[in-house]
Motif scaffolding. Structure first.
Motif, PDB file in Angstrom:
ATOM      1  N   CYS A  17       0.838  -1.212   0.000  1.00 21.02           N
ATOM      2  CA  CYS A  17       0.000   0.000   0.000  1.00 21.02           C
ATOM      3  C   CYS A  17       0.867   1.254   0.000  1.00 21.02           C
ATOM      4  CB  CYS A  17      -0.839   0.079   1.284  1.00 21.02           C
ATOM      5  SG  CYS A  17      -2.008  -1.233   1.519  1.00 21.02           S
ATOM      6  N   ILE A  19       3.010   4.468   0.343  1.00 23.53           N
ATOM      7  CA  ILE A  19       4.353   4.863  -0.082  1.00 23.53           C
ATOM      8  C   ILE A  19       5.130   3.645  -0.593  1.00 23.53           C
ATOM      9  CG2 ILE A  19       6.574   5.771   0.747  1.00 23.53           C
ATOM     10  CD1 ILE A  19       4.899   7.510   2.764  1.00 23.53           C
ATOM     11  N   GLY A  20       4.992   2.513   0.105  1.00 25.25           N
ATOM     12  CA  GLY A  20       5.711   1.296  -0.301  1.00 25.25           C
ATOM     13  C   GLY A  20       5.333   0.869  -1.709  1.00 25.25           C
ATOM     14  N   ALA A  63       5.327 -11.429   5.195  1.00 24.34           N
ATOM     15  CA  ALA A  63       6.218 -11.327   6.366  1.00 24.34           C
ATOM     16  C   ALA A  63       5.667 -10.269   7.306  1.00 24.34           C
ATOM     17  CB  ALA A  63       7.627 -10.952   5.918  1.00 24.34           C
ATOM     18  N   ASP A  64       5.577 -10.641   8.575  1.00 29.72           N
ATOM     19  CA  ASP A  64       5.076  -9.737   9.611  1.00 29.72           C
ATOM     20  C   ASP A  64       6.278  -9.135  10.337  1.00 29.72           C
ATOM     21  OD1 ASP A  64       4.000  -8.519  11.872  1.00 29.72           O
ATOM     22  OD2 ASP A  64       2.454 -10.054  12.116  1.00 29.72           O
ATOM     23  N   ALA A 143      11.503   6.933   8.096  1.00 29.70           N
ATOM     24  CA  ALA A 143      11.233   7.590   9.379  1.00 29.70           C
ATOM     25  C   ALA A 143      10.062   8.528   9.140  1.00 29.70           C
ATOM     26  CB  ALA A 143      12.480   8.304   9.864  1.00 29.70           C
ATOM     27  N   GLU A 193      -3.179   5.435   2.556  1.00 26.42           N
ATOM     28  CA  GLU A 193      -4.166   4.759   3.388  1.00 26.42           C
ATOM     29  C   GLU A 193      -3.957   5.127   4.864  1.00 26.42           C
ATOM     30  OE1 GLU A 193      -2.543   3.536   0.781  1.00 26.42           O
ATOM     31  OE2 GLU A 193      -3.677   1.933  -0.210  1.00 26.42           O
ATOM     32  N   MET A 194      -2.673   5.199   5.282  1.00 27.68           N
ATOM     33  CA  MET A 194      -2.382   5.531   6.678  1.00 27.68           C
ATOM     34  C   MET A 194      -2.909   6.915   7.022  1.00 27.68           C
ATOM     35  SD  MET A 194       1.291   6.034   8.624  1.00 27.68           S
ATOM     36  CE  MET A 194       1.744   4.323   8.835  1.00 27.68           C
TER      37      MET A 194
END
Ligand SMILES: NC(=O)c1ccc[n+]([C@@H]2O[C@H](COP(=O)([O-])OP(=O)(O)OC[C@H]3O[C@@H](n4cnc5c(N)ncnc54)[C@H](O)[C@@H]3O)[C@@H](O)[C@H]2O)c1
Length: 253
Positions: A17, A19-20, A63-64, A143, A193-194
């Motif tokens: 989702c 930025i990634g 992966a969590d 960050a 989304e964040m």
């Protein structure tokens, strides 16, 4: 620019989702082989499929970032599949509801530090040895401007992001002589989304933030991704231990 990342293997955490996802899209369009790690299987698989459709090499690995075993396996799987790890973007992160420090619950505190800070440390713990073996590598940690200045009502998040900046600087100093660069990107408020979630119950907030921003707008995920890709790339070959603000001038005020 087209093949800036040709032959490079890049790992992006939280790539399903926001930025990634924007980072993955740009890396894929510039020739990288991308491994997308996330807890959102369906969304992550979709991002990988879109990248492959555009002609890139891409795969999703669930992966969590709270699980050390997942992170160890993620780096192992990446190296097993592609033989190396040139760049890692430790981007996965979470927010919390707006709360004054004295109101923050222990559960919220632990969850934020676990994912945002311990998760980034664990990623670097497994990425760095591989890069040292190769004699080169570049790590970019997400960050925030909340990692540089105080952010009212975002105490746990700000503490975790200040921690990410501290880890980044320390890793840069420890590993620079081994050919590994470690930098951080510090965005302000970016339309993802964040960000949408953090507006819940505060419809006035976006307007306020825009008014307080020198450029009078929010940032877009792609604008952060461009900074990340530059730090990953050989164009930034002598940039190490840096915090790149992508904030429209917010922290310059
Ligand atoms: N959006 C902003 O305004 C903003 C500003 C400054 C910094 N950041 C930072 O940028 C990074 C990306 O933020 P975003 O806005 O794209 O958020 P987002 O919520 O849109 O995307 C974050 C991604 O991380 C994944 N993730 C969350 N917890 C995870 C876990 N435990 N393991 C693996 N993956 C997990 C999510 O599933 C999601 O795909 C975060 O580190 C965030 O703190 C965002």
């Amino acid at each position: 620019m087209g093949e800036q990342f040709a032959g490079k293997v890049v790992l992006v955490t939280g790539g399903a989702c926001g930025i990634g996802r924007a980072i993955v899209e740009r890396l894929a369009s510039r020739g990288a082989s991308v491994v997308i790690a996330d807890i959102l299987q369906k969304e992550g698989e979709r991002v990988a499929a879109v990248a492959r459709k555009a002609g890139a090499e891409a795969r999703f690995v669930r992966a969590d970032m709270r699980e050390a075993a997942d992170i160890r396996a993620l780096v192992r799987e990446t190296v097993a599949a592609y033989g190396r790890l040139d760049c890692a973007v430790n981007n996965a992160g979470v927010e919390h509801g707006l709360q004054a420090l004295a109101e923050v619950g222990e559960e919220d505190w632990d969850r934020i530090q676990d994912i945002n800070l311990r998760g980034v440390w664990l990623c670097m713990k497994h990425e760095l040895p591989q890069m040292v073996r190769q004699g080169q590598g570049s790590i970019v940690n997400l960050a925030s401007t909340a990692g540089l200045v105080g952010m009212p009502l975002l105490g746990p998040y700000a503490a975790s992001k200040h921690g990410v900046v501290g880890l980044t600087r320390t890793a840069a100093v420890e590993y620079g002589r081994m050919g590994v660069r470690v930098n951080a990107v510090c965005p302000s408020f970016i339309r993802t989304e964040m960000f949408e979630r953090s507006l819940t119950g505060r419809p006035d907030l976006a307007e306020k933030l825009v008014k307080n921003s020198p450029m009078r707008r929010l940032g877009e995920p792609g604008e952060v991704a461009e900074g990340v890709l530059w730090l990953c790339s050989d164009a930034a070959s002598f940039v190490n231990g840096h915090q790149l603000t992508v904030d429209g001038g917010m922290t310059a005020q």
